[in-house]
Design a protein around this motif. Structure first.
Motif, PDB file in Angstrom:
ATOM      1  N   ALA A 239       0.836  -1.207   0.000  1.00  0.00           N
ATOM      2  CA  ALA A 239       0.000   0.000   0.000  1.00  0.00           C
ATOM      3  C   ALA A 239       0.867   1.252   0.000  1.00  0.00           C
ATOM      4  CB  ALA A 239      -0.919  -0.003   1.210  1.00  0.00           C
ATOM      5  N   ILE A 240       2.020   1.178   0.658  1.00  0.00           N
ATOM      6  CA  ILE A 240       2.940   2.322   0.706  1.00  0.00           C
ATOM      7  C   ILE A 240       3.790   2.385  -0.556  1.00  0.00           C
ATOM      8  CG2 ILE A 240       4.896   3.334   1.955  1.00  0.00           C
ATOM      9  CD1 ILE A 240       3.800   1.872   4.460  1.00  0.00           C
ATOM     10  N   SER A 241       4.279   1.229  -0.996  1.00  0.00           N
ATOM     11  CA  SER A 241       5.176   1.160  -2.167  1.00  0.00           C
ATOM     12  C   SER A 241       4.670   0.079  -3.110  1.00  0.00           C
ATOM     13  CB  SER A 241       6.610   0.843  -1.725  1.00  0.00           C
ATOM     14  OG  SER A 241       7.084   1.786  -0.793  1.00  0.00           O
ATOM     15  N   PRO A 242       3.768   0.421  -4.029  1.00  0.00           N
ATOM     16  CA  PRO A 242       3.181  -0.580  -4.929  1.00  0.00           C
ATOM     17  C   PRO A 242       4.210  -1.319  -5.787  1.00  0.00           C
ATOM     18  CG  PRO A 242       1.936   1.471  -4.998  1.00  0.00           C
ATOM     19  CD  PRO A 242       3.194   1.756  -4.235  1.00  0.00           C
ATOM     20  N   ASN A 243       5.391  -0.709  -5.972  1.00  0.00           N
ATOM     21  CA  ASN A 243       6.420  -1.338  -6.799  1.00  0.00           C
ATOM     22  C   ASN A 243       7.444  -2.127  -5.983  1.00  0.00           C
ATOM     23  OD1 ASN A 243       5.283  -0.274  -9.151  1.00  0.00           O
ATOM     24  ND2 ASN A 243       6.445   1.639  -8.951  1.00  0.00           N
ATOM     25  N   ASP A 244       7.094  -2.461  -4.779  1.00  0.00           N
ATOM     26  CA  ASP A 244       7.982  -3.230  -3.919  1.00  0.00           C
ATOM     27  C   ASP A 244       7.903  -4.704  -4.335  1.00  0.00           C
ATOM     28  OD1 ASP A 244       9.307  -4.590  -1.899  1.00  0.00           O
ATOM     29  OD2 ASP A 244       8.524  -3.331  -0.286  1.00  0.00           O
ATOM     30  N   SER A 245       8.849  -5.129  -5.157  1.00  0.00           N
ATOM     31  CA  SER A 245       8.795  -6.484  -5.714  1.00  0.00           C
ATOM     32  C   SER A 245       8.950  -7.551  -4.621  1.00  0.00           C
ATOM     33  CB  SER A 245       9.872  -6.664  -6.783  1.00  0.00           C
ATOM     34  OG  SER A 245      11.171  -6.515  -6.223  1.00  0.00           O
ATOM     35  N   LYS A 263      -4.538 -15.455  -6.358  1.00  0.00           N
ATOM     36  CA  LYS A 263      -3.900 -14.301  -5.723  1.00  0.00           C
ATOM     37  C   LYS A 263      -2.381 -14.466  -5.706  1.00  0.00           C
ATOM     38  CE  LYS A 263      -7.732 -12.916  -2.716  1.00  0.00           C
ATOM     39  NZ  LYS A 263      -8.184 -12.696  -1.314  1.00  0.00           N
ATOM     40  N   ALA A 264      -1.924 -15.694  -5.496  1.00  0.00           N
ATOM     41  CA  ALA A 264      -0.487 -15.950  -5.511  1.00  0.00           C
ATOM     42  C   ALA A 264       0.098 -15.648  -6.880  1.00  0.00           C
ATOM     43  CB  ALA A 264      -0.207 -17.407  -5.121  1.00  0.00           C
ATOM     44  N   LEU A 265      -0.563 -16.131  -7.925  1.00  0.00           N
ATOM     45  CA  LEU A 265      -0.073 -15.895  -9.290  1.00  0.00           C
ATOM     46  C   LEU A 265      -0.044 -14.404  -9.621  1.00  0.00           C
ATOM     47  CD1 LEU A 265      -1.796 -18.804 -11.250  1.00  0.00           C
ATOM     48  CD2 LEU A 265       0.651 -18.527 -10.776  1.00  0.00           C
ATOM     49  N   THR A 270       3.380  -9.958 -10.817  1.00  0.00           N
ATOM     50  CA  THR A 270       3.742  -8.556 -10.601  1.00  0.00           C
ATOM     51  C   THR A 270       5.218  -8.454 -10.225  1.00  0.00           C
ATOM     52  OG1 THR A 270       1.512  -7.999  -9.835  1.00  0.00           O
ATOM     53  CG2 THR A 270       3.292  -6.510  -9.188  1.00  0.00           C
ATOM     54  N   CYS A 271       5.676  -9.380  -9.393  1.00  0.00           N
ATOM     55  CA  CYS A 271       7.090  -9.400  -8.999  1.00  0.00           C
ATOM     56  C   CYS A 271       7.993  -9.552 -10.214  1.00  0.00           C
ATOM     57  CB  CYS A 271       7.324 -10.527  -8.005  1.00  0.00           C
ATOM     58  SG  CYS A 271       9.045 -10.728  -7.504  1.00  0.00           S
ATOM     59  N   LEU A 274       8.027  -6.339 -12.309  1.00  0.00           N
ATOM     60  CA  LEU A 274       8.807  -5.277 -11.655  1.00  0.00           C
ATOM     61  C   LEU A 274      10.317  -5.508 -11.779  1.00  0.00           C
ATOM     62  CD1 LEU A 274       6.657  -4.785  -8.429  1.00  0.00           C
ATOM     63  CD2 LEU A 274       6.939  -3.118 -10.296  1.00  0.00           C
ATOM     64  N   ASN A 275      10.707  -6.762 -11.957  1.00  0.00           N
ATOM     65  CA  ASN A 275      12.132  -7.072 -12.061  1.00  0.00           C
ATOM     66  C   ASN A 275      12.616  -7.241 -13.489  1.00  0.00           C
ATOM     67  OD1 ASN A 275      13.352  -7.406  -9.246  1.00  0.00           O
ATOM     68  ND2 ASN A 275      11.469  -8.575  -9.033  1.00  0.00           N
ATOM     69  N   ASP A 276      11.698  -7.053 -14.482  1.00  0.00           N
ATOM     70  CA  ASP A 276      12.131  -7.137 -15.889  1.00  0.00           C
ATOM     71  C   ASP A 276      13.004  -5.944 -16.276  1.00  0.00           C
ATOM     72  OD1 ASP A 276      11.006  -9.522 -16.432  1.00  0.00           O
ATOM     73  OD2 ASP A 276       9.147  -8.706 -17.271  1.00  0.00           O
TER      74      ASP A 276
END
Length: 276
Positions: A239-245, A263-265, A270-271, A274-276
């Motif tokens: 919620a604070i950092s949406p891009n926190d992989s 939800k896991a997938l 997303t992880c 974000l790391n691409d």
């Protein structure tokens, strides 16, 4: 053969003690007691007899009898700090906290530069619901040894319970500086940051390896409660950092541990993005 020696000289306390010691080594503590009793009758002021018998009573769970033997030891030798320390801890075990406090206080008076009696007395003060006295003792212990992680951690936990989060954070931080791998320290500091509204600092703690190790799912005994807690914690970070992989990764694995595959997938994809 000690039994033969006893039959030849029934008043030889040393033979009874030796045979009692053999029984203890053979894991037959109950059988040793009659020999210790006889040795105590023959040599009523022989400290090793009471010390050894007290250990047997402790092993058998007969704590009041162990206390009686430590009391006898102290009567014979008032400066026997080991006996007083053991008696204090047994008083604590049976809930006689004021007597435990009294013994730990004597130990402190006799050697004010020794930290352990302060730490032990602080623990009893906590049991008596006297946190300020516990804090004072822990502070004294820290002044004697400022590298004692457990003293900082215990004092921090008391501050946390009292809602004095600034002081708790300070102590948890000092403990982390001394032991940077303890997940509990990061977890509780994170909670204190949250209570102070310092959400960014809380998020940093959640990203730390020790904190993450606390919430890694797996093992033979799944822990749904722990996984649900992890999901809640990492949702705060997202919620604070949406891009926190890392937060997405950790939440994803804990969703998976709960069988919430979709939800896991979503989190794991997303992880990856974000790391691409």
């Amino acid at each position: 053969d000690f039994s033969q020696a006893i039959s030849l000289n029934p008043k030889d306390a040393g033979s009874y003690l030796s045979r009692a010691f053999c029984f203890v080594n053979l894991n037959q503590p109950q059988q040793s007691l009659s020999d210790y009793d006889m040795a105590a009758k023959l040599l009523p002021r022989n400290s090793p007899t009471y010390e050894s018998r007290a250990e047997v009573f402790k092993k058998l769970g007969q704590l009041h009898k162990a206390i009686a033997d430590y009391t006898k030891l102290i009567e014979i030798s008032p400066n026997n700090t080991g006996a007083r320390n053991s008696r204090a801890k047994l008083y604590e075990d049976i809930g006689q906290y004021q007597k435990a406090i009294a013994d730990f206080t004597v130990l402190i008076i006799e050697d004010p530069g020794q930290k352990f009696a302060y730490i032990d007395r602080a623990r009893v003060w906590q049991r008596l619901h006297k946190p300020e006295k516990a804090i004072a003792d822990l502070s004294k212990a820290i002044s004697i040894d400022n590298t004692d992680v457990k003293a900082y951690q215990t004092r921090a936990s008391i501050y946390e319970e009292l809602g004095r989060y600034k002081f708790a954070v300070s102590d948890y931080s000092r403990a982390i500086a001394l032991n940077s791998s303890d997940s509990d320290l990061y977890y509780h500091r994170c909670l204190c940051y949250e209570e102070q509204g310092q959400k960014q600092l809380a998020a940093i703690d959640r990203r730390s390896q020790p904190y993450r190790s606390r919430f890694v799912p797996g093992g033979d005994q799944p822990n749904p409660g722990r996984s649900q807690q992890a999901i809640s914690e990492y949702s705060k970070s997202i919620a604070i950092s949406p891009n926190d992989s890392i937060a997405h990764y950790m939440r994803g694995w804990n969703y998976l541990a709960l069988g919430q595959v979709q939800k896991a997938l979503a989190d794991l994809n997303t992880c990856i993005k974000l790391n691409d």
